[in-house]
Scaffold this motif. Structure first.
Motif, mmCIF file in Angstrom:
data_model
loop_
_atom_site.group_PDB
_atom_site.id
_atom_site.type_symbol
_atom_site.label_atom_id
_atom_site.label_comp_id
_atom_site.label_asym_id
_atom_site.label_seq_id
_atom_site.Cartn_x
_atom_site.Cartn_y
_atom_site.Cartn_z
ATOM 1 N N ALA A 13 -2.362 29.599 -4.138
ATOM 2 C CA ALA A 13 -1.664 30.877 -4.064
ATOM 3 C C ALA A 13 -1.769 31.669 -5.364
ATOM 4 O O ALA A 13 -1.529 32.874 -5.362
ATOM 5 N N ILE A 14 -2.140 31.004 -6.471
ATOM 6 C CA ILE A 14 -2.153 31.710 -7.754
ATOM 7 C C ILE A 14 -3.200 32.817 -7.772
ATOM 8 O O ILE A 14 -2.965 33.915 -8.286
ATOM 9 N N GLU A 15 -4.382 32.569 -7.193
ATOM 10 C CA GLU A 15 -5.416 33.609 -7.120
ATOM 11 C C GLU A 15 -4.955 34.759 -6.228
ATOM 12 O O GLU A 15 -5.196 35.931 -6.533
ATOM 13 N N GLU A 16 -4.290 34.406 -5.149
ATOM 14 C CA GLU A 16 -3.789 35.445 -4.235
ATOM 15 C C GLU A 16 -2.720 36.293 -4.916
ATOM 16 O O GLU A 16 -2.677 37.513 -4.753
ATOM 17 N N THR A 17 -1.869 35.640 -5.713
ATOM 18 C CA THR A 17 -0.816 36.366 -6.442
ATOM 19 C C THR A 17 -1.420 37.357 -7.431
ATOM 20 O O THR A 17 -0.990 38.517 -7.507
ATOM 21 N N ILE A 18 -2.429 36.910 -8.177
ATOM 22 C CA ILE A 18 -3.077 37.790 -9.154
ATOM 23 C C ILE A 18 -3.788 38.948 -8.461
ATOM 24 O O ILE A 18 -3.660 40.110 -8.860
ATOM 25 N N SER A 19 -4.521 38.638 -7.394
ATOM 26 C CA SER A 19 -5.244 39.683 -6.668
ATOM 27 C C SER A 19 -4.295 40.742 -6.116
ATOM 28 O O SER A 19 -4.549 41.946 -6.225
ATOM 29 N N ALA A 20 -3.202 40.302 -5.537
ATOM 30 C CA ALA A 20 -2.211 41.249 -4.985
ATOM 31 C C ALA A 20 -1.573 42.071 -6.102
ATOM 32 O O ALA A 20 -1.326 43.278 -5.940
ATOM 33 N N ALA A 21 -1.306 41.421 -7.239
ATOM 34 C CA ALA A 21 -0.695 42.126 -8.372
ATOM 35 C C ALA A 21 -1.630 43.200 -8.913
ATOM 36 O O ALA A 21 -1.198 44.277 -9.323
ATOM 37 N N TRP A 22 -2.950 42.905 -8.941
ATOM 38 C CA TRP A 22 -3.925 43.906 -9.374
ATOM 39 C C TRP A 22 -3.827 45.170 -8.521
ATOM 40 O O TRP A 22 -3.869 46.286 -9.036
#
Length: 494
Positions: free
Chosen positions: A48-57
């Motif tokens: 989920a960490i990659e998904e969190t960063i991508s969404a935050a971008w």
């Protein structure tokens, strides 16, 4: 999985015990434990960490209030022939052997040694091939190799091609444009008639994949080795034509690249040509910001001349990668110049030290300084940093995140970040400097741009979601710089 969780728990308890037992425990020991915890808590355990960063971008990245409308780009342009490096060497009947770097390639054996040297390190490099006829034979073999592909090449052309994907932006490209390159360029790109020539300049791009083997060399990560026999770009022949075209085009941003191409032409040529380049760049109107894109160089005397001939101080912005940043420091005896190379992911504190030195030494950190340099865009595989002198640029948080995002999408060949294809390699904990006093910083995936200040310089760091199986690495740095510029806004000085 439970075993790794147990190890993490034990290490965390041990770290806490050691710290409370001796709060003055050496930083490097605590840092080792912290990094070990980071590695053990790898992204694979928490997808989920990659998904969190991508969404935050997507939430964070916003267009600047005032966008560029006309950008002029010059002056290196060519056709890239992209081919498997190992495959081409085998087609040339080269045998595996030990690697060795060469500043200039004089033979097929030099090519084999240099390719092996950089492949074993997973590092990008660019070299000049001195023998024209020999190069043409190799180029023909590369073009005929199964799976070889022809693309727009040269930093200026690649940056122009990336900028042209934005329909509201008019792009002028000035460089040696032959028939094949003209055919490959986006229709939106304007090419001055004086830039057109009868034949193309070809660059050979030898790519390799992570884990690929050639003799004893095994690539730790995907990258490429570039070489050419390119005289027009090597002499920056179109620089004066480029500057002359600006009066009619009236750009609000100028992007310049190609200085690295002169290195292989010999000291006598580049000493004189560099002085002429400074005069030409100085003719660009002061109100038009100039971004300089650096590239791989090996001659410290040449890099010193770039600094001493006042190239860096007369541009407003510079883009470079980790090898170019360290080489800049080595040539100018800057911070951490004793390092022969980076050991894995470049240390954030050390990178921060060198970026600050560049802006203090050649930039406008001093209000009394006449230098123009106020922005450096640094990119490496795992993270990017934008360092800017306060009061000269805005929207840099969006700019650094946009550059990181395009690194993820372009490497994977997708329009939007695919979290199943990327991995977070950036350090979760780092320092603002390698020496005291320094600030301890942590990466927050929900707010993935870390910010810190040193004097009147502000640093913005964004992690990169690294593509695990990149389709193409050529031009990635150019796309990063182009995207960072698109989201940047210059503050008009009174």
């Amino acid at each position: 999985m439970w075993k790794k969780a147990l190890v993490v728990a034990v290490l965390a308890l041990a770290a806490g015990y050691l710290y409370h037992a001796d709060p003055k425990l050496p930083d490097h020991l605590l840092e080792f434990v912290t990094r070990t915890l980071d590695v053990l808590q790898a992204p694979g355990d928490n997808p989920a960490i990659e998904e969190t960063i991508s969404a935050a971008w997507e939430v964070l990245i916003a267009a600047p209030a005032r966008k560029w409308s006309r950008v002029a780009v010059g002056v290196n342009a060519c056709v890239d022939v992209v081919v498997s490096g190992v495959g081409l060497l085998q087609a040339l009947a080269a045998d595996p052997g030990p690697g060795r770097d060469h500043d200039v390639l004089h033979s097929k054996e030099d090519l084999r040694e240099a390719f092996t040297h950089f492949m074993g390190r997973g590092a990008a490099a660019e070299r000049f091939y001195s023998d024209r006829e020999d190069f043409q034979r190799i180029a023909r073999a590369a073009a005929e190799y199964p799976g070889a592909q022809l693309y727009v090449g040269g930093n200026a052309a690649l940056i122009g091609q990336k900028l042209a994907t934005y329909p509201d932006l008019m792009v002028l490209l000035c460089g040696p444009v032959g028939p094949k390159l003209h055919e490959l360029l986006d229709d939106q790109i304007v090419v001055p008639p004086a830039s057109l020539q009868e034949t193309d300049e070809f660059h050979l791009i030898l790519e390799y994949k992570a884990g690929e083997q050639w003799g004893s060399a095994r690539a730790p990560q995907a990258n490429r080795f570039i070489f050419s026999h390119d005289v027009a770009n090597g002499k920056m022949s179109l620089l004066e034509t480029f500057v002359a075209s600006l009066e009619e085009f009236q750009p609000d941003l100028v992007v310049l690249s190609g200085l690295h191409m002169m290195e292989g032409q010999g000291r006598e040529l580049w000493e004189e040509r560099l002085k002429e380049a400074v005069v030409a760049i100085s003719d660009i109107p002061n109100e038009v910001p100039v971004h300089l894109e650096l590239a791989s160089m090996t001659d410290k005397d040449y890099m010193k001349s770039i600094m001493q001939e006042q190239v860096l101080p007369i541009v407003n912005s510079v883009g470079l990668n980790e090898q170019e940043l360290l080489f800049l420091s080595q040539a100018g005896s800057g911070p951490h110049s004793q390092l022969a190379s980076w050991n894995g992911v470049p240390d954030v504190g050390q990178v921060s030290d060198i970026l600050l030195w560049v802006l203090e030494q050649y930039g406008r950190t001093d209000l009394e300084s006449e230098a123009d340099l106020t922005r450096v865009h640094f990119h490496t595989l795992a993270y990017h940093i934008l360092a800017t002198v306060d009061g000269h640029w805005t929207n840099q948080e969006s700019a650094v995140a946009a550059g990181a995002r395009v690194a993820s999408t372009q490497a994977c060949g997708v329009q939007h970040v695919d979290v199943s294809k990327v991995v977070l390699l950036a350090p979760r904990h780092f320092h603002s400097s390698h020496s005291e006093p320094r600030q301890s910083l942590a990466l927050d995936p929900a707010r993935p741009v870390a910010t810190w200040h040193r004097g009147n310089v502000t640093f913005h760091l964004s992690p990169v979601l690294v593509c695990q199986q990149p389709l193409r690495t050529v031009g990635l740095g150019d796309a990063i710089s182009a995207e960072g510029l698109l989201y940047s806004e210059v503050v008009r000085q009174q």
